[in-house]
Design an enzyme around this catalytic site. Structure first.
Site, PDB file in Angstrom:
ATOM      1  N   ASP A 233      49.107  -9.275 -42.598  1.00 57.80           N
ATOM      2  CA  ASP A 233      48.273  -7.760 -43.410  1.00 57.80           C
ATOM      3  C   ASP A 233      47.122  -8.003 -42.529  1.00 57.80           C
ATOM      4  O   ASP A 233      46.783  -8.580 -43.516  1.00 57.80           O
ATOM      5  CB  ASP A 233      49.506  -6.543 -43.571  1.00 57.80           C
TER       6      ASP A 233
ATOM      7  N   TYR B 197      43.046  -6.361 -41.416  1.00 61.28           N
ATOM      8  CA  TYR B 197      42.289  -4.984 -41.547  1.00 61.28           C
ATOM      9  C   TYR B 197      41.099  -4.968 -40.194  1.00 61.28           C
ATOM     10  O   TYR B 197      39.910  -5.150 -40.332  1.00 61.28           O
ATOM     11  CB  TYR B 197      41.587  -5.914 -42.460  1.00 61.28           C
TER      12      TYR B 197
ATOM     13  N   HIS C 187      37.751   1.827 -40.542  1.00 62.67           N
ATOM     14  CA  HIS C 187      38.773   2.177 -41.528  1.00 62.67           C
ATOM     15  C   HIS C 187      37.653   0.997 -42.715  1.00 62.67           C
ATOM     16  O   HIS C 187      37.976   1.852 -43.811  1.00 62.67           O
ATOM     17  CB  HIS C 187      40.518   1.650 -41.340  1.00 62.67           C
TER      18      HIS C 187
ATOM     19  N   ARG D 221      32.201   1.494 -52.708  1.00 65.40           N
ATOM     20  CA  ARG D 221      31.378   0.847 -52.653  1.00 65.40           C
ATOM     21  C   ARG D 221      29.843   2.304 -51.841  1.00 65.40           C
ATOM     22  O   ARG D 221      29.384   1.373 -51.495  1.00 65.40           O
ATOM     23  CB  ARG D 221      31.317  -0.454 -51.992  1.00 65.40           C
TER      24      ARG D 221
ATOM     25  N   ASP E 170      52.768   0.119 -43.342  1.00 64.33           N
ATOM     26  CA  ASP E 170      52.418  -0.885 -44.331  1.00 64.33           C
ATOM     27  C   ASP E 170      51.443   0.370 -46.275  1.00 64.33           C
ATOM     28  O   ASP E 170      51.027   0.659 -46.250  1.00 64.33           O
ATOM     29  CB  ASP E 170      51.319  -1.762 -44.501  1.00 64.33           C
TER      30      ASP E 170
ATOM     31  N   GLN F 165      46.897  -1.347 -56.209  1.00 67.20           N
ATOM     32  CA  GLN F 165      45.918  -2.057 -55.631  1.00 67.20           C
ATOM     33  C   GLN F 165      44.506  -2.579 -56.137  1.00 67.20           C
ATOM     34  O   GLN F 165      43.962  -3.135 -56.370  1.00 67.20           O
ATOM     35  CB  GLN F 165      45.313  -1.501 -54.651  1.00 67.20           C
TER      36      GLN F 165
ATOM     37  N   LYS G 291      50.877  -3.592 -52.648  1.00 66.76           N
ATOM     38  CA  LYS G 291      51.286  -3.574 -51.101  1.00 66.76           C
ATOM     39  C   LYS G 291      52.860  -3.706 -51.174  1.00 66.76           C
ATOM     40  O   LYS G 291      53.634  -3.628 -50.001  1.00 66.76           O
ATOM     41  CB  LYS G 291      50.358  -4.802 -50.151  1.00 66.76           C
TER      42      LYS G 291
ATOM     43  N   SER H 281      57.363  -2.341 -46.732  1.00 67.76           N
ATOM     44  CA  SER H 281      56.187  -2.103 -45.225  1.00 67.76           C
ATOM     45  C   SER H 281      57.682  -2.083 -44.824  1.00 67.76           C
ATOM     46  O   SER H 281      58.553  -1.861 -44.553  1.00 67.76           O
ATOM     47  CB  SER H 281      55.566  -3.017 -44.981  1.00 67.76           C
TER      48      SER H 281
ATOM     49  N   THR I   9      45.547  -0.743 -41.060  1.00 72.74           N
ATOM     50  CA  THR I   9      45.091   0.693 -41.086  1.00 72.74           C
ATOM     51  C   THR I   9      44.038   1.078 -39.210  1.00 72.74           C
ATOM     52  O   THR I   9      43.218   0.659 -39.359  1.00 72.74           O
ATOM     53  CB  THR I   9      44.067   1.391 -42.193  1.00 72.74           C
TER      54      THR I   9
END
Length: 404
Positions: free
Chosen positions: A119, A121, A126, A135, A226, A233, A246, A250, A337
């Site tokens: 997977d 990112y 996102h 953060r 997912d 997490q 995760k 899925s 995502t």
């Protein structure tokens, strides 16, 4: 009078520009490979046998797409050309009808025996939103994000076909208010609206696939969810990343849309700055103009645009193999995502409700920060077609059940 399965409107999303691959079974019949035309499925092995193509007939008689995927890109292309010619031949419609069955008379299965699952990112929007949530006083993007497609190796054995119920996972979680971690059902269960890519063409350990070789391995696309337990997490992901948050499930669409059906959907990537390293460059860099829709209990909550994804599928595959990791027929990688620039284009509840600070309201008046038991999540998508209209990607859906 039974409607003619060939009597399709010009704007039918499952017309002859589409022809996805799936695996289906009817009562008293073994599962086998099918395609779809309108609201009917077509037994591909039966047609291939009738037309004298034993290689395809053997592959399509199986309970997964893997044997056909293993035949490679030239076979994929030839089979699609043959299928379009056959179904477009008015003189042979009775032969094709003999291999057709209404969609509502079959059960759809997981289309691929998943070999490995990764997977990524790949959405800048996102990643930026998540960075701002987690953060708030630091940089939204980590220093490596624009230099490589970040990903993690997931659990292939818990990829399930659309329609499979999703049991709420349990595990450890700890908030800033908790003195010690607690154990129990996830209370921050989330969606991740993604696009999955099915891979063919095995490679040797120690070899790698370049950006411009990726097309030889990208078989097709399937919508993907997912599911993510954000509280599990958040407690576990430092320092090694996602694990139990995760790996519980899925969901994958039962229909795999061939890359050949998405030629008209190819679009330039957003500008990549700084320029990636050489192994992530090539002539075959592209995005895909896919328009996703996310529904919770029939309420449209988001419309994520895949064309805004920062990293190309070809770059993700090149990065996946650059260290010498081998590919196997039936490998699956997902985009991560899909989110756009606008609030209504975010592909997860974490973003849509901004980690619970701004709950969304469904059509029945109820609010959601994260998923509740009984919620039904459905993701659909369309793409431009070769004929100037649009085609559909198979939906992916799941219902949340209470924890066990």
């Amino acid at each position: 009078m039974t409607p003619d399965p060939f009597d399709l409107s010009a704007d039918d999303l499952w017309g002859p520009d589409n022809f996805p691959f799936g695996v289906a079974s009817a009562e008293g019949q073994d599962a086998h490979v099918v395609t779809r035309l309108g609201d009917h499925v077509i037994d591909l092995a039966a047609l291939a046998t009738l037309d004298g193509y034993p290689k395809w007939a053997r592959a399509w008689s199986n309970q997964s797409l893997n044997p056909f995927i293993a035949q490679g890109r030239s076979s994929w292309a030839s089979a699609r050309e043959w299928l379009q010619q056959l179904i477009g031949d008015d003189a042979r419609r009775d032969e094709v009808r003999s291999a057709m069955r209404p969609l509502d008379e079959v059960t759809l299965h997981l289309p691929v025996e998943i070999a490995d699952y990764v997977d990524f990112y790949a959405s800048e929007q996102h990643a930026t939103n998540v960075g701002r949530i987690f953060r708030p006083d630091g940089d939204a993007l980590t220093p490596n994000w624009k230099h490589l497609p970040i990903g993690y190796h997931g659990r292939a054995g818990t990829v399930v076909v659309s329609g499979t119920d999703i049991v709420r996972p349990v595990g450890q979680r700890k908030t800033s208010k908790d003195a010690q971690p607690v154990f129990g059902p996830s209370v921050r269960l989330d969606i991740e609206a993604e696009v999955g890519f099915v891979i063919g063409g095995q490679t040797e350990l120690g070899s790698r696939v370049s950006v411009d070789e990726a097309a030889d391995h990208l078989f097709g696309v399937a919508l993907f969810n997912d599911w993510s337990a954000r509280d599990i997490q958040a407690w576990e992901y430092v320092p090694l990343g996602p694990f139990l948050g995760k790996s519980f499930a899925s969901s994958l669409s039962p229909w795999v849309t061939p890359m050949a059906a998405l030629e008209a959907a190819k679009t330039p990537l957003p500008a990549q700055d700084p320029q990636p390293l050489d192994y992530l460059l090539g002539k075959e860099l592209f995005g895909l103009d896919l328009e996703l829709i996310v529904r919770i209990n029939d309420t449209v909550v988001s419309r994520p645009p895949y064309k805004e994804m920062y990293w190309s599928p070809a770059q993700m595959l090149a990065h996946l193999t650059v260290n010498g990791a081998s590919l196997r027929d039936g490998d699956l990688f997902a985009s991560g995502t899909v989110s756009g620039d606008e609030p209504g284009q975010r592909g997860s509840l974490l973003e849509l409700a901004w980690s619970g600070q701004d709950p969304i309201t469904l059509d029945d008046g109820s609010q959601r920060s994260f998923l509740e038991d009984g919620d039904v999540v459905t993701i659909t998508a369309t793409a431009p077609s070769a004929g100037g209209g649009r085609i559909a990607l198979g939906e992916v859906s799941g219902t949340i059940l209470p924890s066990r």
